[in-house]
Design a protein around this motif. Structure first.
Motif, PDB file in Angstrom:
ATOM      1  N   ALA A 126       0.741  -1.113   0.043  1.00  0.00           N
ATOM      2  CA  ALA A 126      -0.286   0.047   0.001  1.00  0.00           C
ATOM      3  C   ALA A 126       0.897   1.474   0.014  1.00  0.00           C
ATOM      4  O   ALA A 126       0.450   2.271  -0.574  1.00  0.00           O
ATOM      5  N   HIS A 127       1.942   1.174   0.287  1.00  0.00           N
ATOM      6  CA  HIS A 127       2.917   2.255   0.427  1.00  0.00           C
ATOM      7  C   HIS A 127       4.462   2.256  -0.008  1.00  0.00           C
ATOM      8  O   HIS A 127       5.082   3.275  -0.084  1.00  0.00           O
ATOM      9  N   VAL A 128       4.819   0.982  -0.675  1.00  0.00           N
ATOM     10  CA  VAL A 128       6.076   1.030  -1.238  1.00  0.00           C
ATOM     11  C   VAL A 128       5.719   0.800  -2.703  1.00  0.00           C
ATOM     12  O   VAL A 128       5.211  -0.070  -3.192  1.00  0.00           O
ATOM     13  N   SER A 129       6.494   1.779  -3.525  1.00  0.00           N
ATOM     14  CA  SER A 129       6.439   1.750  -4.838  1.00  0.00           C
ATOM     15  C   SER A 129       7.090   0.890  -5.685  1.00  0.00           C
ATOM     16  O   SER A 129       6.944   0.404  -6.571  1.00  0.00           O
ATOM     17  N   GLY A 130       8.150   0.208  -4.964  1.00  0.00           N
ATOM     18  CA  GLY A 130       9.247  -0.609  -5.634  1.00  0.00           C
ATOM     19  C   GLY A 130       9.455  -1.906  -4.974  1.00  0.00           C
ATOM     20  O   GLY A 130       8.516  -2.402  -4.388  1.00  0.00           O
ATOM     21  N   ILE A 190      10.074  -5.066  -2.550  1.00  0.00           N
ATOM     22  CA  ILE A 190       9.766  -5.331  -1.099  1.00  0.00           C
ATOM     23  C   ILE A 190      10.948  -6.444  -0.967  1.00  0.00           C
ATOM     24  O   ILE A 190      10.720  -7.425  -1.312  1.00  0.00           O
ATOM     25  N   CYS A 191      11.918  -6.195  -0.016  1.00  0.00           N
ATOM     26  CA  CYS A 191      12.945  -7.291   0.086  1.00  0.00           C
ATOM     27  C   CYS A 191      12.890  -7.756   1.514  1.00  0.00           C
ATOM     28  O   CYS A 191      12.852  -6.883   2.405  1.00  0.00           O
ATOM     29  N   LEU A 207       6.311 -12.262  -6.050  1.00  0.00           N
ATOM     30  CA  LEU A 207       7.535 -12.837  -5.818  1.00  0.00           C
ATOM     31  C   LEU A 207       8.410 -13.045  -7.082  1.00  0.00           C
ATOM     32  O   LEU A 207       7.974 -13.788  -7.844  1.00  0.00           O
ATOM     33  N   ALA A 208       9.444 -12.172  -7.194  1.00  0.00           N
ATOM     34  CA  ALA A 208      10.174 -12.023  -8.620  1.00  0.00           C
ATOM     35  C   ALA A 208      11.341 -12.757  -8.479  1.00  0.00           C
ATOM     36  O   ALA A 208      11.972 -13.354  -9.263  1.00  0.00           O
ATOM     37  N   PRO A 245       6.274  -4.831  -7.715  1.00  0.00           N
ATOM     38  CA  PRO A 245       4.728  -4.283  -8.071  1.00  0.00           C
ATOM     39  C   PRO A 245       4.483  -5.002  -9.177  1.00  0.00           C
ATOM     40  O   PRO A 245       5.188  -4.697 -10.223  1.00  0.00           O
ATOM     41  N   GLY A 246       3.362  -5.423  -9.496  1.00  0.00           N
ATOM     42  CA  GLY A 246       2.752  -5.854 -10.846  1.00  0.00           C
ATOM     43  C   GLY A 246       3.482  -7.286 -11.297  1.00  0.00           C
ATOM     44  O   GLY A 246       3.105  -7.540 -12.321  1.00  0.00           O
TER      45      GLY A 246
END
Length: 159
Positions: free
Chosen positions: A68-72, A74-75, A97-98, A131-132
């Motif tokens: 909701a608040h991190v645009s890039g 998440i590690c 999960l990339a 994201p995405g």
């Protein structure tokens, strides 16, 4: 983690959060530091990325809240067994999960008493959510570039 990020050339600004009061003095030199429970924060700051080591049982909640608040990216740092439950593995397939970056050496952790755990028997990895992202995750190992000069480190996607 924040010290390493800054030493590698990212001056910030950084928002640093921990649950333990005794950590505040050491964290305040590295960014805007607060002591609180991230999962109960009503309005966390908007961020470009998150790097965290959440409690094992709360890691899914951390990722879901961060979206909701991190645009890039998440590690999150977790043991490799974190991915092995039926419910969690189903969630991971659709959670963005990339990349899974395995640590070739087992980390040593400080416990609350300040002692270092000498015999860590768990393997750990960085789990990178984008994201995405809707593909299958890639897996790699973090390697010491000095020991392997032919490897330029880990790289994912275009950035």
């Amino acid at each position: 983690m924040i010290r390493e990020i800054i030493q590698r050339g990212n001056p910030g600004p950084h928002f640093v959060n921990d649950i333990r009061d005794e950590e505040l003095a050491t964290l305040s030199d590295w960014g805007q530091a607060t002591i609180s429970d991230y999962l109960t924060m009503g309005d966390p700051p908007v961020c470009n990325f998150m790097v965290t080591n959440p409690p094992f049982t709360k890691a899914v909640e951390f990722v879901q809240k961060a979206r909701a608040h991190v645009s890039g990216p998440i590690c999150i740092l977790q043991s490799t067994r974190w991915q092995s439950t039926q419910k969690r593995s189903e969630w991971l397939r659709t959670a963005g999960l990339a990349l899974v970056l395995n640590l070739p050496r087992r980390p040593q952790w400080e416990v609350d008493s300040g002692d270092v755990v000498k015999n860590n028997v768990m393997d750990f990895a960085w789990y990178i959510f984008l994201p995405g992202y809707d593909g299958r995750p890639e897996m790699d190992w973090l390697v010491d570039n000095a020991a392997n000069p032919d490897r330029a480190g880990c790289h994912f996607g275009d950035g």
